[in-house]
Design an enzyme around this catalytic site. Sequence first.
Site, PDB file in Angstrom:
ATOM      1  N   CYS A  90      21.025  11.039   6.166  1.00 27.58           N
ATOM      2  CA  CYS A  90      21.812  11.964   6.963  1.00 27.58           C
ATOM      3  C   CYS A  90      22.518  11.143   8.031  1.00 27.58           C
ATOM      4  CB  CYS A  90      20.889  12.996   7.629  1.00 27.58           C
ATOM      5  SG  CYS A  90      21.770  13.954   8.895  1.00 27.58           S
ATOM      6  N   LYS A 121     -14.428  -3.658 -11.951  1.00 28.41           N
ATOM      7  CA  LYS A 121     -13.347  -3.008 -11.201  1.00 28.41           C
ATOM      8  C   LYS A 121     -13.572  -1.507 -11.148  1.00 28.41           C
ATOM      9  CE  LYS A 121     -10.007  -6.331 -10.937  1.00 28.41           C
ATOM     10  NZ  LYS A 121      -8.610  -6.088 -10.967  1.00 28.41           N
ATOM     11  N   TYR A 144     -16.788 -16.784   0.432  1.00 22.36           N
ATOM     12  CA  TYR A 144     -17.905 -16.577  -0.494  1.00 22.36           C
ATOM     13  C   TYR A 144     -18.315 -17.835  -1.237  1.00 22.36           C
ATOM     14  CZ  TYR A 144     -13.730 -15.839  -3.355  1.00 22.36           C
ATOM     15  OH  TYR A 144     -12.509 -15.968  -3.927  1.00 22.36           O
ATOM     16  N   GLU A 151     -21.740  -8.257  -4.808  1.00 22.51           N
ATOM     17  CA  GLU A 151     -21.039  -8.202  -3.515  1.00 22.51           C
ATOM     18  C   GLU A 151     -19.670  -7.555  -3.737  1.00 22.51           C
ATOM     19  OE1 GLU A 151     -19.592 -12.526  -2.594  1.00 22.51           O
ATOM     20  OE2 GLU A 151     -21.117 -12.618  -4.159  1.00 22.51           O
ATOM     21  N   ASP A 167     -10.037  -6.874  -2.003  1.00 21.32           N
ATOM     22  CA  ASP A 167      -8.710  -6.804  -2.614  1.00 21.32           C
ATOM     23  C   ASP A 167      -7.696  -7.489  -1.702  1.00 21.32           C
ATOM     24  OD1 ASP A 167      -6.729  -6.233  -4.361  1.00 21.32           O
ATOM     25  OD2 ASP A 167      -6.653  -4.085  -3.947  1.00 21.32           O
ATOM     26  N   CYS A 224      20.213  19.611   9.029  1.00 20.82           N
ATOM     27  CA  CYS A 224      21.418  19.971   9.786  1.00 20.82           C
ATOM     28  C   CYS A 224      22.619  20.293   8.903  1.00 20.82           C
ATOM     29  CB  CYS A 224      21.778  18.852  10.767  1.00 20.82           C
ATOM     30  SG  CYS A 224      22.383  17.366   9.942  1.00 20.82           S
ATOM     31  N   CYS A 282      21.436  15.202  14.368  1.00 21.96           N
ATOM     32  CA  CYS A 282      20.562  15.988  13.489  1.00 21.96           C
ATOM     33  C   CYS A 282      19.214  16.181  14.184  1.00 21.96           C
ATOM     34  CB  CYS A 282      20.376  15.252  12.163  1.00 21.96           C
ATOM     35  SG  CYS A 282      19.078  15.955  11.136  1.00 21.96           S
ATOM     36  N   LYS A 328     -15.783  -6.934  -4.155  1.00 22.46           N
ATOM     37  CA  LYS A 328     -14.620  -7.729  -4.536  1.00 22.46           C
ATOM     38  C   LYS A 328     -13.501  -7.320  -3.583  1.00 22.46           C
ATOM     39  CE  LYS A 328     -11.973  -9.080  -8.648  1.00 22.46           C
ATOM     40  NZ  LYS A 328     -10.782  -9.371  -7.921  1.00 22.46           N
ATOM     41  N   CYS A 336      22.101  17.273   4.288  1.00 23.40           N
ATOM     42  CA  CYS A 336      20.840  17.095   5.018  1.00 23.40           C
ATOM     43  C   CYS A 336      20.122  18.440   5.089  1.00 23.40           C
ATOM     44  CB  CYS A 336      21.114  16.564   6.418  1.00 23.40           C
ATOM     45  SG  CYS A 336      19.636  16.587   7.463  1.00 23.40           S
TER      46      CYS A 336
END
Length: 691
Positions: free
Chosen positions: A442, A330, A233, A114, A118, A427, A447, A116, A424
Amino acid sequence: MDGDWARARIAELRREIRRHNDLYYRDAAPVISDQEYDALLRELEELEAAFPEFADPDSPARAVGADHDARFVSAPHSRAMLSLSNSYDPAEVEAFVQRLQKDLDREAIRFTVEPKIDGVAVAVRYRDGALAMALTRGDGRSGDVITANARTLQGLPLNLPDDWATRFPQRGVRAFEVRGEAYFGLGRFRALNEERTVRGLDPFANPRNATAGSLKTLDSAEVAGRGLSVFLYQIFPLDEQDGAEPGLTGGFPDHRREMAVLQELGFPVNPFLRTAESAQGILAILADLEGVRHDLDYQIDGAVIKVDDMRLQAELGFTAKAPRWGLAYKFAAAEAETLLTGVTLQVGRTGVITPVAELEPVELAGTTVGRATLHNWEEIARKDIRVGDRVVVVKGGDIIPKVLRVVADARTGQETSPPAPRACPVCGTPVVRGEGQVALRCPNPLCPAVLAGRLRHFAGRDAADIEGLGGKWVDTFLDLGLVKSPGDLFRLERAVLAALPGWGEKSADRLLASLAQAPERPWSAKLFSLGIPQVGVTTARTLARRFGGIAELAAAGGEELATLEDIGPVVAEAIVEFFASPGGRALVRDLQDVGYFLPGETVERVEDQGGKVAAIEGKTFVLTGTLPTLTRSEAKALIERAGGKVTGTVSRKTDFLLAGDGPGSKLGRAEELGVAVLDEATLRALLAGGD
Ligand code: IVH
């Protein structure tokens, strides 16, 4: 091997592993991959086996890591909550099967396979048919009590059908426990992160971190709004079982029956459960699962292989850490090597500048990756990432690919370190760095990148909800100098819009109609549209319940704001600061002038806001068949809370038929009448704000 060296290395490994345990279980912020962690653990296990003189009962090789959190009460587990041994390689699966064949002295063993999930392990106890208590894994012996949060897990029954006790082979069962994995569906996870970004909070790196963080949130109303899910489960009775060996599960003949009982009792179980009787058979299922992995709406990090027969499970028993009857396989985190062709900069709505890796496009976990986040300039320096480098990119648990490391051997000397920007990129304003912050920003409120971000936010669905202002048009309007601020949208002229390439009168009218409706948006949505730092949808609603208009709110002091539910001093200060800033004041005044903010807004009541969902509000639903995770009454409650109505028969007035397995005649009737048919997943998507 020399003893002194081994002693030192063992000590070092124990220290390292403990540190990673804390990062993973306690802080939910791991810094190495599962595979790297397991390599450390294996090295320690091997050294401890080779040098028994350095044994230590507290070694992390013998205990699972702890997620205990001091803000929660802890309670002992009914039985140890263990983890599984991990494997990464088909050969290890073969070795596992052979070992069990030898230990059990039999050829034929049936295994289940089945996914796993996460997420984060939870144990939930039921007494007399009602959910009574829930725990996290903690250190495996005791866990944190998270009952209130567990009650918000979608589909987890709070009460069981009357005949629940008849499902157990034992008589007179009064209490039992289920175990499983809480997780975030990917859609929910994305929505949660969007909301966090809007509130000025850091997004969660991946769904697992979001799950761990949510289960450990003190405000369960907040958790309920996030929409966590769970798959169970394991199930076993609690009465008269004290002192029993862990894992003498439930008295069910096999794991398949155990899963069937969970499902019959109404618990969400994962639909993927297959069996095999050989290593080859198992590997074929693993390959199938890996193939569909990226089509699932949740993350899985592998598969769990279990001996199906529970008497055989009991015979095999446990090591100090893990059952001998189970193995986690895994999947490797998807990695790919490619060329870093450049580093570009992205400026967000709040002005934060993020470096982005531009990559030679490469296939990774089912998608083509051409860009990856580099987070910030400290990260670039720490990993010594240079333009022209061969780099390894990963899409592990995280949604956004990232640059894992540089392939240093491939360097030619031609690579160049990307300089941190002084100005930036959009701008040209010199960048600033907030005190104690790594991000460069910025500071220019005008901007264009910041303006575009703000306009998009203003027009968003939870905000002013302006149709026809999808992503690229904002840029066009800005480029043509038609708008600079949200207020300018209301001054757009029909003739100008209609003359835009690709527009015409129809599109112009649609946008203007949507703008004309904007002042009628709920007061909380209008407030949210301002993009006040720290003020997300929920905080905006709180404010809309307390204040009668924008002027009243702007006049409120920090202390008064901080007395409101969910608003702490930081949020209160951000609000005060916004209304004191020249930019904030100008924005509000302009939006008053164009008639968006009204002199008095309708103060909202909790009932007005009780999670109403536009796609569901006022709609009539009929339910039929068995839904995968929700009971009928849960589905009904969800629909009603979102403002919909549930009736018994399909008619012309029905808007939606919510159909599960075995839908019966209602489905035919709905099809005859042309009524839209939804499944549970679509309902959830609607509830989550989708359309
Ligand atoms: S069975 C004795 N089945 O993986 C533990 N675990 O390292 C038996 N997990 O603690 C666990 N999906 O948190 C099992 N289908 C599944 C699972 C699963 C995820 C997690 C669980 C467990 C860990 C094992």
